[in-house]
Design an enzyme around this catalytic site. Structure first.
Site, PDB file in Angstrom:
ATOM      1  N   TYR A 298      13.203  -0.754  -9.448  1.00  0.00           N
ATOM      2  CA  TYR A 298      12.346  -1.648  -8.670  1.00  0.00           C
ATOM      3  C   TYR A 298      11.014  -1.859  -9.381  1.00  0.00           C
ATOM      4  CZ  TYR A 298      10.039  -3.782  -4.671  1.00  0.00           C
ATOM      5  OH  TYR A 298       9.373  -4.651  -3.843  1.00  0.00           O
TER       6      TYR A 298
ATOM      7  N   SER B 196       4.610  -6.461  -6.293  1.00  0.00           N
ATOM      8  CA  SER B 196       4.559  -5.174  -5.612  1.00  0.00           C
ATOM      9  C   SER B 196       3.466  -4.326  -6.246  1.00  0.00           C
ATOM     10  CB  SER B 196       5.898  -4.440  -5.730  1.00  0.00           C
ATOM     11  OG  SER B 196       5.791  -3.089  -5.310  1.00  0.00           O
TER      12      SER B 196
END
Length: 277
Positions: free
Chosen positions: A146, A133
């Site tokens: 996250y 990510s």
């Protein structure tokens, strides 16, 4: 993408295969002639490839599911670690079940699956693609779990690359934000990061994963857009600058009232109000 290798007969395992990215990747790879099996905690009746039910947080279930998948495939040439979850997790709050869930799936789930696949990948001189990510290098507020899980995933990929690099290629892909159900729980908590992330099309992420999987030369890191390439460069080489950019954008979102109804954001909203007094 004419420079890519022929995928005909390639034996592929995709985690999170019933989700937005996983289904799209499975369709594209099977369309190119690959043989694909997936793992997912909740397979769907309309999955485009066979998907084995597997909880990636289960130390015993993962090796068994991987063995079943490789038995169907007759080995393994490519592992795509795509499974991942998000959710609200402000850094200032003590870690609870939500934080542990994200770390267990995004980091340790990737680790469990990769470890179970190592012997087959070494035998085939295969590849591993990690769907990381942009938040692995550029953190956003209220999503500490996250970002931490994805940054740790990249660190794990680096270690795996060093250990297996004589036989196995390891690539990290860095999508930004793609509209998918992964954002639903954050939005439901009133912590939507609309306005802080630029959404990109799913097709670009799929194309980049395919480049990572099928390029003739193994690539170490691949952003999914030109903007993502700039963000990756700045985050690695000018981190203080990226901090200032994100902080200014965050402050503007707070002033706009974007987090006014979010209980988890209340301390940050109060601090920003006090700072401006």
């Amino acid at each position: 993408m004419s420079s890519l290798r022929d995928a005909t007969g390639l034996r592929v395992l995709i985690t999170g295969a019933s989700g937005t990215f996983g289904r799209a990747l499975a369709r594209e790879l099977t369309g190119r002639g690959a043989r694909v099996v997936g793992l997912d905690v909740a397979p769907r009746d309309d999955d485009p490839v066979p998907v084995i039910a597997c909880d990636l947080t289960d130390d015993d279930a993962v090796p068994a599911a991987v063995a079943t998948a490789m038995g169907r495939l007759g080995g393994l040439d490519l592992l795509i670690n795509n499974a991942g979850v998000g959710g609200p997790a402000p850094a200032e709050l003590a870690p609870g079940a939500e934080v542990r869930r994200q770390l267990d799936i995004n980091l340790l789930g990737t680790w469990r699956v990769s470890a179970a696949c190592v012997p087959a990948l070494v035998a085939s001189r295969g590849r591993v693609v990690m769907v990381a990510s942009r938040m692995a290098v550029m953190q956003l507020p209220f999503a500490a779990a996250y970002g931490a899980s994805k940054r740790a995933m990249v660190a794990y990929a680096d270690a795996l690359r060093l250990e297996l690099g004589t036989h196995v290629g390891v690539t990290c892909v860095y999508p930004s934000a793609v509209r998918s159900p992964i954002h639903d729980s954050t939005a439901a908590a009133g912590l939507s990061l609309e306005g802080m992330s630029s959404y990109e099309p799913l097709e670009g992420v799929v194309d980049t994963v395919l480049r990572a999987a099928l390029s003739r030369r193994t690539r170490r890191d691949l952003p999914t857009t030109r903007r993502g390439a700039v963000e990756l460069f700045l985050a690695r080489h000018l981190p203080a600058l990226t901090d200032r950019i994100v902080a200014r954008t965050f402050a503007a979102r707070i002033r706009s009232g974007a987090f006014g109804t979010a209980e988890l954001a209340a301390p940050a909203v109060e601090r920003h109000a006090g700072a401006g007094a």
